[in-house]
Design an enzyme around this catalytic site. Structure first.
Site, mmCIF file in Angstrom:
data_model
loop_
_atom_site.group_PDB
_atom_site.id
_atom_site.type_symbol
_atom_site.label_atom_id
_atom_site.label_comp_id
_atom_site.label_asym_id
_atom_site.label_seq_id
_atom_site.Cartn_x
_atom_site.Cartn_y
_atom_site.Cartn_z
ATOM 1 N N ASP A 34 0.827 -1.229 0.443
ATOM 2 C CA ASP A 34 0.001 0.049 0.153
ATOM 3 C C ASP A 34 0.996 1.528 0.007
ATOM 4 O OD1 ASP A 34 -2.070 -1.558 -0.084
ATOM 5 O OD2 ASP A 34 -2.986 -1.129 2.083
ATOM 6 N N TYR A 37 2.403 1.794 -3.456
ATOM 7 C CA TYR A 37 1.121 2.659 -4.070
ATOM 8 C C TYR A 37 0.834 3.821 -3.420
ATOM 9 C CZ TYR A 37 -3.558 3.136 -6.023
ATOM 10 O OH TYR A 37 -4.521 3.132 -6.981
ATOM 11 N N ASP A 38 0.680 4.681 -3.161
ATOM 12 C CA ASP A 38 0.661 5.378 -2.289
ATOM 13 C C ASP A 38 1.556 6.856 -2.678
ATOM 14 O OD1 ASP A 38 -0.806 5.085 1.003
ATOM 15 O OD2 ASP A 38 -1.795 4.594 -1.078
ATOM 16 N N SER A 83 -34.217 -6.306 -21.296
ATOM 17 C CA SER A 83 -33.913 -7.048 -19.816
ATOM 18 C C SER A 83 -34.392 -8.617 -20.212
ATOM 19 C CB SER A 83 -35.136 -6.715 -18.810
ATOM 20 O OG SER A 83 -36.444 -7.025 -19.447
ATOM 21 N N LEU A 84 -34.517 -9.801 -19.425
ATOM 22 C CA LEU A 84 -34.469 -10.875 -19.569
ATOM 23 C C LEU A 84 -35.680 -11.651 -18.469
ATOM 24 C CD1 LEU A 84 -30.811 -12.308 -17.539
ATOM 25 C CD2 LEU A 84 -31.882 -12.002 -20.351
ATOM 26 N N GLU A 114 -23.396 -17.963 -16.229
ATOM 27 C CA GLU A 114 -23.157 -17.228 -15.157
ATOM 28 C C GLU A 114 -24.394 -17.167 -13.837
ATOM 29 O OE1 GLU A 114 -23.304 -13.594 -17.501
ATOM 30 O OE2 GLU A 114 -21.611 -13.938 -18.595
ATOM 31 N N LYS A 116 -26.897 -14.272 -11.399
ATOM 32 C CA LYS A 116 -27.183 -13.531 -11.926
ATOM 33 C C LYS A 116 -27.156 -12.508 -10.947
ATOM 34 C CE LYS A 116 -31.685 -11.626 -13.345
ATOM 35 N NZ LYS A 116 -32.705 -10.678 -12.798
ATOM 36 N N ASP A 118 -27.322 -9.223 -8.173
ATOM 37 C CA ASP A 118 -28.596 -8.547 -7.746
ATOM 38 C C ASP A 118 -28.250 -7.032 -7.709
ATOM 39 O OD1 ASP A 118 -30.954 -9.150 -5.075
ATOM 40 O OD2 ASP A 118 -31.304 -8.228 -7.107
ATOM 41 N N ARG A 137 -29.047 1.834 -16.485
ATOM 42 C CA ARG A 137 -30.404 0.971 -17.618
ATOM 43 C C ARG A 137 -31.267 1.947 -17.997
ATOM 44 N NH1 ARG A 137 -34.394 -1.842 -17.668
ATOM 45 N NH2 ARG A 137 -34.450 -3.700 -18.949
ATOM 46 N N GLU A 177 -23.440 -4.962 -13.715
ATOM 47 C CA GLU A 177 -23.658 -4.579 -12.784
ATOM 48 C C GLU A 177 -23.451 -4.172 -11.747
ATOM 49 O OE1 GLU A 177 -27.028 -5.815 -13.411
ATOM 50 O OE2 GLU A 177 -27.955 -6.051 -11.892
ATOM 51 N N TYR A 229 -20.608 -8.268 -17.844
ATOM 52 C CA TYR A 229 -21.365 -9.299 -18.353
ATOM 53 C C TYR A 229 -22.008 -9.826 -19.719
ATOM 54 C CZ TYR A 229 -25.371 -6.936 -16.430
ATOM 55 O OH TYR A 229 -26.299 -6.973 -15.834
ATOM 56 N N LYS A 293 -27.268 -18.102 -21.575
ATOM 57 C CA LYS A 293 -26.868 -17.375 -22.575
ATOM 58 C C LYS A 293 -26.093 -18.181 -23.730
ATOM 59 C CE LYS A 293 -26.087 -13.029 -19.604
ATOM 60 N NZ LYS A 293 -24.473 -12.248 -19.906
ATOM 61 N N LYS A 317 -33.570 -18.574 -12.110
ATOM 62 C CA LYS A 317 -33.630 -17.995 -10.909
ATOM 63 C C LYS A 317 -34.258 -18.880 -9.899
ATOM 64 C CE LYS A 317 -34.779 -13.861 -11.829
ATOM 65 N NZ LYS A 317 -35.252 -12.703 -11.025
ATOM 66 N N CYS A 411 -70.542 -5.667 -7.422
ATOM 67 C CA CYS A 411 -68.738 -4.150 -7.329
ATOM 68 C C CYS A 411 -68.553 -3.248 -6.063
ATOM 69 C CB CYS A 411 -68.791 -3.851 -8.907
ATOM 70 S SG CYS A 411 -67.386 -3.097 -9.136
ATOM 71 N N CYS A 414 -68.771 0.287 -7.390
ATOM 72 C CA CYS A 414 -69.585 0.596 -8.594
ATOM 73 C C CYS A 414 -71.234 -0.077 -7.849
ATOM 74 C CB CYS A 414 -69.790 0.635 -9.907
ATOM 75 S SG CYS A 414 -70.369 -1.117 -10.506
ATOM 76 N N CYS A 429 -67.047 -6.882 -13.326
ATOM 77 C CA CYS A 429 -67.405 -5.970 -13.152
ATOM 78 C C CYS A 429 -68.344 -6.121 -14.491
ATOM 79 C CB CYS A 429 -67.616 -4.737 -12.289
ATOM 80 S SG CYS A 429 -68.583 -3.607 -12.598
ATOM 81 N N CYS A 434 -68.138 1.467 -15.014
ATOM 82 C CA CYS A 434 -67.677 1.029 -13.220
ATOM 83 C C CYS A 434 -66.398 2.322 -12.825
ATOM 84 C CB CYS A 434 -67.403 -0.491 -13.299
ATOM 85 S SG CYS A 434 -66.435 -0.371 -11.146
HETATM 86 S S1 IVH Z 1 -27.252 -10.201 -19.844
HETATM 87 C C1 IVH Z 1 -30.024 -9.058 -22.646
HETATM 88 N N1 IVH Z 1 -25.878 -11.227 -17.158
HETATM 89 O O1 IVH Z 1 -30.419 -8.914 -14.641
HETATM 90 C C2 IVH Z 1 -29.167 -9.399 -21.709
HETATM 91 N N2 IVH Z 1 -27.885 -9.238 -16.740
HETATM 92 O O2 IVH Z 1 -33.461 -9.507 -15.975
HETATM 93 C C3 IVH Z 1 -29.248 -8.463 -20.156
HETATM 94 N N3 IVH Z 1 -28.003 -9.426 -14.535
HETATM 95 O O3 IVH Z 1 -30.983 -5.612 -16.312
HETATM 96 C C4 IVH Z 1 -28.385 -8.878 -18.898
HETATM 97 N N4 IVH Z 1 -26.924 -10.209 -13.423
HETATM 98 O O4 IVH Z 1 -29.716 -6.056 -14.777
HETATM 99 C C5 IVH Z 1 -26.683 -10.425 -17.600
HETATM 100 N N5 IVH Z 1 -24.870 -12.537 -15.461
HETATM 101 C C6 IVH Z 1 -26.097 -11.544 -15.977
HETATM 102 C C7 IVH Z 1 -26.789 -10.601 -14.924
HETATM 103 C C8 IVH Z 1 -27.367 -9.753 -15.776
HETATM 104 C C9 IVH Z 1 -27.490 -9.675 -13.507
HETATM 105 C C10 IVH Z 1 -29.761 -8.776 -14.793
HETATM 106 C C11 IVH Z 1 -29.082 -6.762 -15.223
HETATM 107 C C12 IVH Z 1 -30.422 -6.779 -16.085
HETATM 108 C C13 IVH Z 1 -31.454 -8.039 -15.968
HETATM 109 C C14 IVH Z 1 -32.533 -8.601 -16.712
#
Ligand code: IVH
Length: 669
Positions: A34, A37-38, A83-84, A114, A116, A118, A137, A177, A229, A293, A317, A411, A414, A429, A434
Site C-alpha cells: 500500500d 502505491y501511495d 431485460s431477461l 453466469e 445473476k 442482484d 439502464r 451490474e 457481463y 446465454k 432463478k 362490484c 360501483c 363487473c 364503473c
Molecule cells: S445479461 C440481454 N447477465 O438482470 C441480456 N444480466 O433481467 C441482458 N443481471 O438488467 C443482461 N446478472 O441488471 C445479464 N450475468 C448477468 C446478469 C444480468 C444480473 C441483471 C441485469 C439485467 C437483468 C435482466
C-alpha cells in the site's frame, strides 16, 4: 526534466498505477505494498499540480473530486438494454433450450452460464480505450448519465489495459451490474442507524441509491463494485462467442464473474446451476439465480429478441425466499377490465429484504384450492422476487377462529351485480361505466408504454373520474386548464404541464395507440403486429376475424376480442372523438421511427448528401437535430473539415460518428 520528459513520466506513472489498481481491485492480488502505491499516487499528484496542462479527466487522481451535479443528463443507449425472461424450473429451461434449437434448426448448442447478480445494470462507454460515459439502464432505451459516480468505483478501468494480444476497439460499450457486497451493506446500514438516517432494505437498493447520488463524494464513500457481463456496440472488432468477449473484458481490465462456465449441454447447465445454488450463501454478494446465454454471437443475432427480452438468454432463478405471516383481511380490487381480484392484507413481513403487506390471491378458485381463510397463518413468497404470493396455509396453526371468505356478488366499487362467465375463474363487473374500470382504462391509456402522458397519475385520475370530469379516455383531449387548476393540490403551472403532456401525446405511433386502447389479449407485441399489417385505424376497425387469424401469432381468442372491441358502439364513438380532438396517429410502426429520442448534430461537409438532406432523413426516422452541441445531443456526425463542434463533442464525451457510420445507421434503421 523538460516538458516532454515530464509528460512521459506522468504517463508512465498513470499506466503503473492503473496496473496496480487492477491487481488490487479486479484481481484481488496486489504485487506492491500500500505504501508503495501511495507514494506513486503522491508523485503523480505532485507532477499534475506543477504541470496542470497535463491533467486529464481520466487520470487515477481524478476518480473522486468532481463537483456535485444539479441533475443527471439523459443518455440514449446506442443499443437498447434488454431485460431477461425468467425460468423458475428445469422444465422451463428445457423449453427454452428446445425453442433455441428449433429456431436455429440445430441439435447442439453451447451455453454460457453466469450468476445473476442482484444490483443495477449500467453501461460503460470507452472511446479509443478511454472511459467517456457511464449510464444507468433506465427504461432500457434511455438512462441517466452517472459517469462521475462510476469513476469512483475503483474496479472500473478509466483506460483499458493494453496487452499485446488484443486490440483496443474504437468504441466499446460494456454492460455490467453495480452491486454492494453483503458485508459492506451491513456496515453501511449500521452507520446509518447510528446517524439516524433511514436504512436500506437490501443491498440492491443500497447500490442503486448510492449510484444515483448527485454528489460523487457520497458515491465514493459507499464501497460499490461491479461485474461486467454483456456488450453494447463494439466497433472495429470481430468477435465470435460470448466466452471470447468475456475473455477480452478480462484482458482489458474489467471484472468478470469467476463463477462463469461454458456448458455443452443441459446436463452441464443444471450441474453448474446446482453448484452455484449450493454455494450461494458463501458468495459475498447477493445473487438471485443464474443467467443462461447462447455462446455463439451469430446464433444470438439469428435468435434476436421478442418484446424486450432476447431469445438467446434466460434467467434461471432460485426459488424465492419464503416467510411466515398472518392474513388480517381480504379485500377486493377492480381492474380496468372489470376483473375482481381478491388481495390478502398481511401482517407486515420482511422477505429477503422487502417488507410485504399484501399478496394477490388471483381469484376465488385459487382461494378455494389453497383453502385460505381470514386469520390464517400462511407462508408468503416473493415469486421471481417481485410479486408476493401465498404459498400455503399452515393448517396446524388454525385455532378455529378463522373466517371463510366469499367473493362479493356486487362490484365493491360501483355496486352493480358481477358475473362469472362459464369456464372462467374470474368474476367481472360488467358495468363499463364503473369508476374503477374507467380509472384503470385511463391510467393504462396514459401509461409510459402507451400514450405516455406524463403527470397523469393515479391520484389525479381518481379526482377527475370521481368529480365526473372524465368518463372515458377521449375526454382527456377535451380537458381544459381551468378544470384541472380547480382540482385540489393543483397549481396553475402543473395544470399547464398536464395539458402540454396531453397535447404531446397527440402524435404517437400507431402500435402504441392500439396498445393504449386496452383491448383484451392485445399487449405490446400483438399491437406491434397489428400496426405493421394494417395501414390505418379504419382498416383495423373493419378487420374480420378470419382475416386477423391469418396473421402469424394471432389465434381465435385474440381475433374475436379485437373484433368485439371495435364493434362496440361506445368504443367506436370514443375513437372518433379522439381523432376529432386532433390526435394524429402516426401510421408507421414504432420500428420505423428507430431514431426516436435521439438528437444529432452535423458538423463539416458530408459527401453523399447535403446537411439539410441529412437532417430531413434523421427527422423522417423519428430523430431530432440541433445546431449546437449540448448535453441533450446523442451523436455528432463529423464530416470533412469538422469545426469547433467536434472539439466540444470530444470534451463532453458525446459520441462522434463519421459519415460512413451515419449512413450505416440510417440504412439499418
Ligand atoms: S445479461 C440481454 N447477465 O438482470 C441480456 N444480466 O433481467 C441482458 N443481471 O438488467 C443482461 N446478472 O441488471 C445479464 N450475468 C448477468 C446478469 C444480468 C444480473 C441483471 C441485469 C439485467 C437483468 C435482466
Amino acid at each position: 526534466m523538460d516538458k516532454t520528459e515530464v509528460k512521459e513520466k506522468i504517463e508512465k506513472l498513470r499506466r503503473d498505477i492503473e496496473y496496480h489498481n487492477y491487481r488490487y481491485y479486479v484481481l484481488d492480488s496486489p504485487v506492491i505494498s500500500d505504501s508503495e502505491y501511495d507514494s506513486m499516487m503522491r508523485e503523480l499528484q505532485g507532477l499534475e499540480e506543477r504541470y496542470p496542462e497535463f491533467l486529464t479527466p481520466n487520470s487515477p487522481t481524478q476518480r473522486v473530486g468532481a463537483k456535485p451535479l444539479e441533475e443527471f443528463a439523459t443518455v440514449t443507449h446506442t443499443i437498447p438494454m434488454l431485460s431477461l425472461a425468467n425460468a423458475m424450473s428445469e422444465e422451463e429451461v428445457i423449453e427454452f433450450d428446445k425453442r433455441v434449437k428449433k429456431l436455429l434448426g440445430i441439435t447442439e448448442v453451447d451455453y454460457v452460464i453466469e450468476v445473476k447478480i442482484d444490483g443495477l445494470a449500467v453501461e460503460l462507454v470507452y472511446i479509443n480505450g478511454e472511459f467517456v460515459l457511464g449510464s444507468t439502464r433506465g427504461d432500457g432505451f434511455t438512462g441517466e448519465d452517472i459517469t462521475q459516480n462510476l469513476k469512483t468505483i475503483k474496479s472500473i478501468p478509466m483506460r483499458l489495459l493494453q496487452t499485446n494480444d488484443i486490440a483496443i476497439p474504437e468504441r466499446l460499450e460494456v454492460r455490467g451490474e453495480v452491486y454492494m457486497g453483503r458485508k459492506e451493506f451491513e456496515e453501511l446500514n449500521k452507520k446509518r442507524e447510528i446517524t439516524g438516517e433511514p436504512i436500506f432494505a437490501n443491498p440492491r437498493n443500497a447500490a442503486s441509491g448510492s449510484v444515483r447520488q448527485l454528489d460523487p463524494k457520497i458515491t465514493a464513500s459507499r464501497k460499490l463494485n461491479i461485474f461486467c457481463y454483456a456488450m453494447g456496440q463494439i466497433t472495429g472488432m470481430e468477435l465470435k462467442t460470448h466466452m471470447e468477449f468475456l475473455d477480452c473484458l478480462k484482458k482489458w481490465g474489467f471484472r468478470v464473474n469467476p463463477y462463469t462456465r461454458l456448458c455443452h449441454n443441459l446436463d452441464e447447465v443444471f450441474e453448474h446451476y446446482n453448484y452455484i445454488k449450493s454455494i450461494r450463501d458463501e458468495i459475498p454478494y447477493e445473487i438471485d439465480g443464474t443467467v443462461i446465454k447462447v455462446n455463439r454471437l451469430d446464433y444470438q443475432a439469428t435468435l434476436g429478441q421478442v418484446s424486450r427480452s432476447p431469445r438467446w438468454a434466460i434467467a434461471y432463478k432460485f426459488e424465492a425466499h419464503e416467510e411466515e405471516s398472518i392474513i388480517k383481511d381480504i379485500i377486493v380490487g377492480v381492474g380496468r377490465t372489470g376483473a375482481l381480484t381478491p388481495v390478502a392484507i398481511l401482517e407486515p413481513v420482511n422477505i429477503g429484504g422487502v417488507v410485504v403487506e399484501r399478496a394477490t390471491l388471483h381469484n376465488e378458485d385459487e382461494i378455494k384450492r389453497k383453502d385460505i381463510m381470514i386469520g390464517d397463518h400462511v407462508i408468503v413468497t416473493r415469486a421471481g422476487d417481485v410479486i408476493p404470493e401465498i404459498v400455503r396455509v399452515i393448517t396446524e396453526k388454525r385455532t378455529g377462529l378463522e373466517t371463510p371468505f366469499f367473493m362479493p356478488e356486487k362490484c365493491p366499487v360501483c355496486g352493480e351485480p358481477v358475473v362469472r362467465p362459464e369456464g372462467e375463474a374470474i368474476r367481472r363487473c360488467v358495468n363499463i361505466n364503473c369508476p374503477a374500470q374507467i380509472k384503470g382504462r385511463i391510467i393504462h391509456f396514459a401509461s409510459k408504454r402507451a400514450m405516455d402522458i406524463e403527470g397523469l397519475g393515479e391520484k389525479l385520475v381518481d379526482q377527475l373520474v370521481d368529480k365526473g370530469i372524465i368518463k372515458d379516455v377521449s375526454d382527456l383531449y377535451y380537458l381544459t386548464k381551468d378544470e384541472l387548476a380547480n382540482l385540489e393540490r393543483m397549481a396553475e403551472k402543473s395544470a399547464q404541464n398536464i395539458i402540454n403532456a396531453i397535447n404531446d401525446s397527440k402524435k404517437r405511433p400507431f402500435n402504441r395507440f392500439i396498445y393504449a386502447l386496452g383491448i383484451r389479449h392485445v399487449g405490446e407485441h400483438i399491437s406491434g403486429l397489428l400496426a405493421e399489417h394494417y395501414k390505418s385505424i379504419e382498416e383495423l376497425m373493419a378487420a374480420k376475424e378470419e382475416e386477423l387469424m391469418n396473421l402469424a401469432e394471432i389465434g381465435p381468442e385474440v381475433a374475436s376480442s379485437i373484433v368485439f372491441f371495435f364493434h362496440d358502439e361506445k368504443n367506436k364513438r370514443t375513437i372518433e372523438r379522439i381523432i376529432k380532438a386532433g390526435v394524429k396517429i402516426e401510421y408507421s410502426k414504432e420500428g420505423n421511427r428507430p431514431l426516436e429520442g435521439m438528437v444529432f448534430v452535423f458538423t463539416g461537409a458530408l459527401k453523399s448528401m447535403s446537411r439539410d438532406e441529412a437532417k430531413k432523413k434523421v427527422e423522417s426516422l423519428g430523430g431530432k437535430t440541433s445546431n449546437s452541441v449540448g448535453k441533450k445531443v446523442d451523436f455528432v456526425v463529423a464530416g470533412e473539415e469538422a469545426g469547433s463542434k467536434l472539439d466540444k463533442a470530444k470534451q463532453m464525451g458525446i459520441k462522434i460518428i463519421d459519415e460512413k457510420e451515419f449512413l450505416r445507421m440510417i440504412e439499418e434503421a
